[in-house]
Scaffold this active site. Structure first.
Site, short mmCIF file in Angstrom:
data_model
loop_
_atom_site.label_atom_id
_atom_site.label_comp_id
_atom_site.label_asym_id
_atom_site.label_seq_id
_atom_site.Cartn_x
_atom_site.Cartn_y
_atom_site.Cartn_z
N GLU A 173 -1.47 -8.69 5.16
CA GLU A 173 -1.32 -8.74 6.62
C GLU A 173 -2.66 -8.64 7.35
OE1 GLU A 173 -0.73 -6.19 4.71
OE2 GLU A 173 -0.86 -4.25 5.73
N CYS B 121 0.84 -1.20 0.00
CA CYS B 121 0.00 0.00 0.00
C CYS B 121 0.88 1.25 0.00
CB CYS B 121 -0.97 -0.05 1.19
SG CYS B 121 -2.36 1.07 1.01
N HIS C 272 -3.65 -5.78 1.16
CA HIS C 272 -3.08 -5.97 2.49
C HIS C 272 -3.11 -7.42 2.93
CE1 HIS C 272 -2.55 -1.75 3.56
NE2 HIS C 272 -3.71 -1.50 2.98
#
Ligand SMILES: Nc1ncnc2c1ncn2[C@@H]1O[C@H](COP(=O)(O)OP(=O)(O)O)[C@@H](O)[C@H]1O
Ligand SMILES: [Mg+2]
Lengths: 80, 223, 734, 80
Positions: free
Chosen positions: B198, B86, B196
């Protein structure tokens, strides 16, 4: 010394904001718009008093930070 | 596996990334302040998401000029793996470690939602745990994820297999050219991606699809 | 040249929003004619927004105590105990007027302000929500306001890095001239790590932190307390600009500093910035404060003391510092590239003294400033209530399926995804439920527990009957927290009403508040913080009375949580709380028949509690993982939402009931749950034992919400209507 | 007809972007900077050929869309 940097997108680079502005203006009923492109300005107040030196410094600033020369052109105007 | 996460003023998914790395690799990453001129020797350097410097001027532009980034560039050149997610992806393009630029989303709005990603190249240190062509779920959350590159650069990326992920099944959330969601540098050790991973690594997140990315790096380090 | 000693004319007094008798009171309190700076300070402290002068009398009647309440109203935010030494700190605040004038910046600064309230107390914000009310969709200003406010809420929260996990959006003509923007934030701290604003100790440095002071919002708090009229355009320059990047650094710097033991007292600068924060710190601590304005970091040149004391520049804090830690504290702020300046000290004389260019420009008694604001017992009348609906006045529909599709695609029921997809709901990695369900749920990191929160109010009910409407707002938020499996602990409110100087509007306020208080008591659901926004009126027309409630609850184990989506075909659907009969003020009448009529559904609080406790028990024991409460649009809308979320249909048996009544009645205290095949009987038996009305009404499966002979709606058609309205509206096509 | 609209923040309005740019330039070692303010430009291509009419139309566009006159000023230059 006041210096204005004008940063515009290079021709051929996608400009979503410009396109959206154009669409929005049409939506508001404005006709005869052949295109809209957006850009940025940065107005700097510098201690430097020599216009040539100011211009050179600002060019350096543009190369190092203010413009992303992959996609942007810049133009420097010394306003005095 | 050892990793480091670079923290910039305005980073805000640093915490998520630290947690994910810790969970998946078992080791807590070192957090490096952007003013530090030298990063530790690690297997993976991560530039996390967020709004470094408020996304002011251009996303990632100011962070890309920080002292830590000079060392990131040196280490990337030396072959250390670098992942930018990002805002991290934006910083990598601004730093010139990846080609192209991330423009404002085509609809001009911030977008946070789940998309589908197709793994285009699974022969990389970041994707080997996935199958080629596999479609995974992954959230996005960004305002400027609309990938742009000039035609030549784009052709090179495509021809050299440097597109790692593409938005799949009509889920391109931002207008990215060729549905590009993540790209690699020429050497293949630097990956930038908007989504993302994560944020999809445990049951609470409703899926585990993001783990594969971190597991890939573990496998690569072990290999 | 700034003139501090000027003639205080009646006109000047009026322009400061002070009434003649209020000015008389000032003269009595200070025993002298005020300087211009002093007048400005009083106007800031005594306007409605800061002093709560019209509402205080009534706010005192709210229940604010409970087992889990650590700190109730009166601090920057309320604090509740969530076990293991952890506390949750939360509050809601309005930014209605600024958002109407400049929607993007008004909304950003609203979000920024509430986040600051939470982290000032030492908590890291882990969740945000927002409650938005706009004018009717086809009003010329509405789209512009929606676009700007939503972008602003997102623009600030996303950058700051707090997940926005829920909220509400509504449209009604009564908000045409006054939109409502209520922002909520919740943070987590350790119980022994809470910071307060009360100054302690004489001669300690008062430190200014954060962003520089500019002329932003000078007079803003006064604007927030004024009714709008056609001069609104002139009031514009007072709008401030938010800077989430600075706020994010301020958060990190404050939390870092708080760990060092350097912070004696801390107060954020909100409305009327330096004035309110300094007075509050001093007055609470029974100390005087001396401020040297020449040391205040300034963004603009030639600022007068008047402007500096009234500036509402954002992202600023005031702190009393432990002197031995000054260097350490300064280093933290320098690291985060923030201003840090010792600009005053605490004194023992109980005076509020302002020094500017070496001269004393204000010298006021601090306790009087802080505690002696006027308090009004405004006259009020019993507000008009809507007449009950005659049973034979309820229009029928041929096909409840087709009606359901129209209803689910109407502005107030359609999906809010266009809005909440602009909010980062995932950052921090602890979101267990994101917008789209009954409540936002966020795990407390490092634990299995989670917090559930839901923003609710049904203003049309409040308008038709403020007392019942007030009860309903509390009950609905309690119910939404319950529906995800949360144990409701406490709430925060944002009381948005019209002009309190009008007895009818004041009556709405009083009666709604009484309803809220009654519900809080019955549900054991105390109020720990809140905000009042009055004068929401344009050209004499007030908004719908809108007391927004955000209820917060705890899930001891986040793996035992319910969501609204139907999970599997064959699951059995149980209606808890019985079939409905009440269509007064329903969206069925309003959106399908154009009639805003009748009394709102009455709220039986004992029943609410009994049914909710039963449902929560089922979720907590792991027997139920699918649950949805019934609210706007009743059974039909709830079933449709569960079907769309689960992408599967449901067959429902209505028996001999009148279809539109059974499907669209908005009776309260009701839930739908779905359980695995074969498990319904045991649950119904338990319900019978608990004295809870529960009935098996259908089975999950198929591709439609199917009411048999009464009609059906395919999930695809529902979804098209549901998903379609908002994007079409915003792109100008609806 | 090409028209450039330059949009700048009103004096006194907080400019977080400008501040960040100023800080970043300092961080890169540039000295003598007394301030930086950022602004925007929109370049429009219009079918209109009369400069006065173009200017009037663009002023209308600014009021209705391009500038947020609560916090911004705009300036119109007809580039021909
Ligand atoms: N302004 C908003 N911000 C974030 N989420 C929102 C907003 N408005 C509505 N939502 C979400 O959309 C869903 C539907 O809202 P609503 O109909 O008000 O829920 P309920 O009837 O359960 O109170 C909820 O999950 C809510 O959190
Ligand atoms: Mg609900």
């Amino acid at each position: 010394m006041k210096v204005r940097v004008t940063i515009t997108l290079k021709a051929g680079v996608l400009d979503p904001q410009g396109k959206a502005i154009e669409g929005a203006l049409r939506g508001l009923g404005f006709a005869g718009i052949d295109g809209a492109r957006q850009g940025k300005i940065v107005d700097l107040a510098l201690a430097e008093t020599d216009p040539d030196k100011a211009r050179a410094t600002v060019a350096d600033m543009c190369e190092k930070l203010l413009a992303n020369t992959v996609i942007e052109n810049y133009d420097i105007a010394v306003l005095g | 596996m050892r990793s480091a996460v670079v923290l910039f003023p305005g980073s805000n998914r640093d915490h998520d990334m630290v947690k994910a790395l810790h969970d998946v690799t078992g080791n807590r990453p070192t957090v490096v302040w952007h003013q530090d001129a030298t990063l530790p020797d690690v297997d993976l350097i991560v530039l996390p998401g967020g709004f470094s410097y408020g996304d002011y001027l251009r996303c990632g532009a100011i962070a890309a000029r920080s002292p830590a980034m000079l060392d990131v560039a040196r280490k990337a050149k030396a072959g250390v793996r670098v992942l930018g997610v990002c805002n991290g992806f934006q910083i990598l393009t601004e730093a010139g470690l990846l080609p192209g630029a991330l423009m404002r989303n085509a609809h001009l709005r911030f977008v946070c939602k789940e998309v589908k990603l197709r793994v285009i190249n699974n022969a990389t240190d970041f994707t080997r745990a996935y199958a080629k062509g596999q479609v995974i779920r992954c959230p996005v959350a960004h305002h400027d994820g609309n990938y742009f590159a000039d035609p030549e650069t784009l052709a090179r990326l495509e021809d050299d297999g440097r597109v790692a992920f593409r938005y799949a099944e009509g889920t391109n959330p931002n207008g990215s050219i060729n549905d590009i969601a993540g790209i690699l540098n020429e050497a293949g050790n630097v990956l930038g991606m908007m989504p993302h991973p994560e944020n999809l690594i445990e049951a609470l997140h409703g899926g585990l699809d993001g783990r594969g990315l971190f597991e890939s790096v573990i496998q690569a380090v072990a290999a | 040249m700034f003139q501090n000693d000027i003639d205080i004319t009646p006109d000047l007094i009026a322009r400061h929003g002070l009434k003649p008798d209020e000015y008389e009171r000032i003269l009595r309190l200070i025993g002298k004619k005020p300087t211009l700076t002093e007048l400005g300070i009083f106007s800031a402290m005594w306007n409605e927004h800061c002093s709560y002068k019209s509402s205080k009398k009534w706010l005192k009647t709210l229940p604010t105590k409970g087992d889990k309440v650590v700190i109730g109203p009166g601090e920057n935010a309320g604090v509740i105990d969530i076990g293991d030494g952890d506390v949750a700190i939360f509050k809601m605040e309005s930014h209605n007027h600024p958002s109407y004038i400049e929607p993007y910046q008004g909304a950003t600064t609203g979000v920024g302000g509430i986040l600051r309230d939470v982290f000032t107390m030492g908590a890291r914000p882990i969740a945000a929500m927002n409650s938005l009310s706009f004018g009717e969709p086809d009003h010329p200003k509405t789209r512009h306001l929606v676009a700007g406010v939503v972008a602003g809420v997102g623009g600030y929260g996303n950058s700051f890095g707090v997940p926005t996990v829920g909220g509400e959006v509504r449209f009604h003509a009564r908000y045409n001239g006054n939109c409502l923007v209520n922002a909520f934030a919740l943070g987590i701290a350790r119980r022994d790590g809470i910071f307060l604003s009360e100054a302690k100790g004489v001669g300690l440095p008062v430190v200014y932190l954060g962003a520089k002071t500019g002329r932003d919002g000078v007079g803003g708090a006064t604007m927030a307390s004024a009714e709008f009229d056609d001069t609104i355009e002139e009031k514009r320059p007072t709008v401030q600009v938010g800077d989430p990047f600075t706020e994010k650094r301020l958060l990190e710097a404050c939390l870092e500093l708080m760990k060092t033991g350097a912070v004696v007292a801390i107060q954020d600068m909100g409305a009327a910035g330096l004035t309110c924060s300094a007075v509050e710190m001093g007055a609470k601590g029974n100390l005087g404060i001396r401020l040297d304005l020449d040391r205040v970091p300034q963004r603009e040149e030639d600022m007068t003391p008047y402007e500096m004391m009234l500036s509402e520049s954002q992202e600023r804090m005031l702190m009393v510092l432990e002197p031995s830690k000054e260097k350490e504290a300064e280093a933290v702020f320098r690291k985060w590239e923030l201003d840090f300046a010792v600009c005053g000290e605490t004194t023992d004389d109980l005076r509020f003294r302002i020094i500017w260019q070496g001269k004393e420009v204000a010298d006021l008694p601090i306790k009087e400033l802080g505690d002696e604001a006027p308090e009004y017992d405004r006259p009020w009348v019993e507000p008009r209530k809507a007449a009950p609906l005659a049973a034979d006045a309820i229009p029928a529909v041929n096909d409840v399926g087709a009606a359901l599709i129209r209803l689910i695609g109407a502005p107030d029921q359609a999906s809010r995804a266009w809005v909440y997809e602009q909010y980062d709901c995932l950052v921090q990695g602890n979101s267990a439920q994101i917008p789209g369900g009954d409540a936002g749920v966020v795990r407390v990191e490092g634990t299995q527990k989670a917090l559930a929160m839901s923003a609710d109010v049904t203003p049309r009910y409040c308008d038709a009957d403020p007392f019942e409407g007030g009860k309903q707002a509390v009950a609905e938020s309690w119910r939404n927290v319950t529906a995800v499996g949360g144990d409701p602990i406490a709430l925060t409110d944002n009381l948005n009403f019209g002009n309190p100087e009008k007895p009818e509007a004041m009556g709405q306020f009083v009666r709604a508040l009484q309803g809220i208080a009654e519900a809080c008591r019955a549900l054991d659901f105390p109020i720990v913080s809140g905000n009042v926004s009055l004068y929401n009126e344009t050209n004499g027309e007030g908004i719908l009375p809108s007391p927004t409630i955000v209820g917060v609850g705890l899930l001891p184990d986040v793996t035992r949580m319910a969501t609204i989506a139907f999970k599997a075909d064959g699951d059995e659907v149980i209606l808890v709380g019985g079939h409905g009969s009440h269509l007064g003020q329903s969206v069925y009448l309003r959106d399908l028949h154009g009639r805003e009529e009748g009394t709102p559904p009455p709220v039986d609080l004992a029943l609410e509690k009994k049914n909710g406790d039963f449902v929560r028990g089922l979720i907590a024991s792991g027997r139920v993982a699918t649950c949805h409460d019934l609210s706007d649009g009743g059974l039909g809308v709830a079933l449709a939402e569960m079907a769309m979320a689960g992408r599967r249909g449901v067959r429902v048996e209505l028996g001999s009931r009148v279809p539109q009544v059974a499907v669209f009645a908005e009776d309260q205290a009701r839930y739908l749950i779905a359980v695995k095949p074969g498990e319904a009987a045991a649950i119904l038996a338990d319900a019978a034992r608990a004295g809870v009305s529960a009935e098996r009404i259908g089975t999950v499966g198929g591709d439609a919400v199917d009411f048999g002979a009464a009609g059906k709606a395919s999930v695809a058609d529902l979804k098209a209507a549901y998903d379609g309205w908002f994007p079409a509206f915003m792109s100008g096509k609806a």
